[in-house]
Design an enzyme around this catalytic site. Structure first.
Site, PDB file in Angstrom:
ATOM      1  N   SER A  20       0.630  -1.366   0.221  1.00 50.40           N
ATOM      2  CA  SER A  20      -0.177   0.271   0.105  1.00 50.40           C
ATOM      3  C   SER A  20       0.938   1.449  -0.083  1.00 50.40           C
ATOM      4  CB  SER A  20      -0.563   0.089   1.586  1.00 50.40           C
ATOM      5  OG  SER A  20      -1.812   1.160   1.373  1.00 50.40           O
ATOM      6  N   LYS A  45      -3.880   2.664  -2.051  1.00 50.01           N
ATOM      7  CA  LYS A  45      -3.324   3.941  -1.220  1.00 50.01           C
ATOM      8  C   LYS A  45      -4.612   4.207  -0.225  1.00 50.01           C
ATOM      9  CE  LYS A  45      -1.356   6.744   0.843  1.00 50.01           C
ATOM     10  NZ  LYS A  45       0.099   6.477   1.491  1.00 50.01           N
ATOM     11  N   SER A  46      -3.807   3.721   1.692  1.00 50.00           N
ATOM     12  CA  SER A  46      -4.565   4.197   2.957  1.00 50.00           C
ATOM     13  C   SER A  46      -5.654   5.296   2.476  1.00 50.00           C
ATOM     14  CB  SER A  46      -3.515   3.958   3.589  1.00 50.00           C
ATOM     15  OG  SER A  46      -3.189   3.184   4.034  1.00 50.00           O
ATOM     16  N   CYS A 127       1.157   3.980  10.363  1.00 55.08           N
ATOM     17  CA  CYS A 127       1.311   4.918   9.609  1.00 55.08           C
ATOM     18  C   CYS A 127       2.341   6.326  10.606  1.00 55.08           C
ATOM     19  CB  CYS A 127       0.577   5.960   8.806  1.00 55.08           C
ATOM     20  SG  CYS A 127       0.759   7.101   7.750  1.00 55.08           S
ATOM     21  N   SER A 191       6.655   0.301   7.262  1.00 55.83           N
ATOM     22  CA  SER A 191       7.937   0.759   7.247  1.00 55.83           C
ATOM     23  C   SER A 191       8.475   0.455   8.543  1.00 55.83           C
ATOM     24  CB  SER A 191       7.945   2.070   6.166  1.00 55.83           C
ATOM     25  OG  SER A 191       7.041   3.604   7.144  1.00 55.83           O
ATOM     26  N   GLY A 218      13.112  -1.258   1.834  1.00 58.30           N
ATOM     27  CA  GLY A 218      13.954  -1.938   0.889  1.00 58.30           C
ATOM     28  C   GLY A 218      13.747  -3.009   0.639  1.00 58.30           C
ATOM     29  N   GLY A 268       7.518  -3.314  -2.694  1.00 60.39           N
ATOM     30  CA  GLY A 268       6.392  -1.542  -2.476  1.00 60.39           C
ATOM     31  C   GLY A 268       7.940  -1.075  -3.154  1.00 60.39           C
TER      32      GLY A 268
HETATM   33  O1  LIG Z   1       3.592   9.149   4.689  1.00 55.95           O
HETATM   34  C1  LIG Z   1       2.502   8.210   4.006  1.00 55.95           C
HETATM   35  O2  LIG Z   1       1.645   7.833   4.103  1.00 55.95           O
HETATM   36  C2  LIG Z   1       2.723   6.669   4.721  1.00 55.95           C
HETATM   37  N1  LIG Z   1       3.610   5.826   4.610  1.00 55.95           N
HETATM   38  C3  LIG Z   1       4.108   4.711   4.765  1.00 55.95           C
HETATM   39  O3  LIG Z   1       5.629   4.351   4.979  1.00 55.95           O
HETATM   40  N2  LIG Z   1       3.838   3.681   5.421  1.00 55.95           N
HETATM   41  C4  LIG Z   1       2.047   4.638   5.964  1.00 55.95           C
HETATM   42  O4  LIG Z   1       1.553   3.530   5.884  1.00 55.95           O
HETATM   43  C5  LIG Z   1       1.909   5.954   5.472  1.00 55.95           C
HETATM   44 CL1  LIG Z   1       0.317   6.240   5.670  1.00 55.95          CL
END
Ligand SMILES: O=C(O)c1[nH]c(=O)[nH]c(=O)c1Cl
Length: 308
Positions: A20, A45-46, A127, A191, A218, A268
């Site tokens: 995502s 994307k969320s 996030c 991440s 990564g 990703g």
């Molecule tokens: O900054 C972001 O949009 C973001 N970035 C990420 O690495 N994971 C997430 O769940 C989200 Cl929502």
């Protein structure tokens, strides 16, 4: 070779998804993924309740061994994504949602419950980049309370996106919370939150938001991703499947995620770096490893990591 997996009875003919956030903000990107033969399903994307621009750029930076991002949840808003996933698609879709608060999370899921979307939903509890908003999944009591409130009304298939954990007791604690609920899956890892890259030449950070702090992805997070897939597979009820995300760059990395117990695997950073052809390369490399070992399907070795 059988490279399929299943979540909540939904057949993914091919194990690969996007992580995502990568190549999934617009319907054009989502169509690209769905139309690619080596992609088995997609994650949006969320989505937040309202459209968001996200954090100021530069907010993503590619490194030799991965990436750092502080996007800040840029997305076109819930209505945009529910309209897309409600349409009939040839492959399974996962609608990712992320509230800016627990109340937002509840509101988003009420809207999904009221909609005629029957596919998979994934609640992003991890996030790391919304300034002032902590990652819910590091708050065990908060996560338990939120999931109790949600499962009182939400009757559609639901999974959660988890941040990485770094302590065996934390694996125990989050699994004890999640095992109380009829989740279809967990997607791990998000991440690695709040890393920092320093460019020595310019003596500066490389992304603007949060003074340069951002989520890591990564190759550099592969070992953490494998540990989280394995630890949660060992602790979660069998009914809760695992989507393995994090650090996938080669077919061997995919094989390792499946060995640790992943049902499906997301790509990703390497998708961002290489484009859609990454899926063809990973399929070729994974197939070669399986053929060399005499495996015909992922279930021949899924979850069968040996210890010494
Ligand atoms: O900054 C972001 O949009 C973001 N970035 C990420 O690495 N994971 C997430 O769940 C989200 Cl929502």
């Amino acid at each position: 070779l059988d490279l399929s997996g299943q979540i909540n009875g939904q057949q993914f003919e091919h194990l690969f998804l996007n992580a995502s956030g990568v190549h999934c903000q617009s319907t054009t990107e989502l169509d690209d993924l769905l139309n690619h033969p080596a992609v088995g399903g997609i994650v949006t994307k969320s989505a937040t309740l309202e459209k968001r621009d996200g954090n100021p750029a530069p907010r993503y930076y590619e490194l030799a061994d991965g990436s750092i991002n502080s996007m800040g949840l840029p997305n076109f808003g819930y209505d945009y994504y529910i309209d897309y996933v409600k349409q009939s698609h040839a492959k399974p879709t996962i609608l990712s949602v992320a509230g800016l608060s627990a109340a937002d999370d509840v509101q988003l899921l009420h809207q999904i419950q009221a909609s005629d979307y029957a596919g998979l939903t994934e609640l992003n509890l991890s996030c790391p980049n919304v300034i002032g908003k902590p990652q819910m999944a590091y708050d065990y009591a908060g996560t338990e309370a939120l999931l109790k409130e949600i499962f009182a009304f939400f009757k559609k298939p639901l999974g959660v996106k988890l941040p990485p954990y770094f302590d065996l007791v934390h694996f125990d604690q989050i699994a004890a919370v999640l095992n109380q609920f009829p989740l279809t899956h967990v997607n791990t890892i998000n991440s690695v939150g709040n890393g920092l890259w320093v460019d020595v030449a310019s003596e500066s950070v490389v992304i603007k938001p949060k003074g340069g702090f951002g989520g890591l992805g990564g190759r550099m997070v592969l070992l953490t991703a494998l540990a989280n897939v394995r630890a949660l597979r060992q602790r979660l009820n069998d009914s809760i499947k695992i989507i393995g995300t994090g650090g996938v760059k080669t077919g061997a990395d995919v094989f390792a995620h499946i060995l640790c117990g992943a049902e499906l695997v997301s790509v990703g950073t390497q998708l961002q770096v290489e484009g859609l052809s990454v899926y063809d390369r990973l399929t070729t490399e994974l197939s070669r490893i399986m053929a060399d070992k005499g495996y015909h399907s992922l279930s021949d070795f899924r979850g069968k990591l040996k210890t010494i």
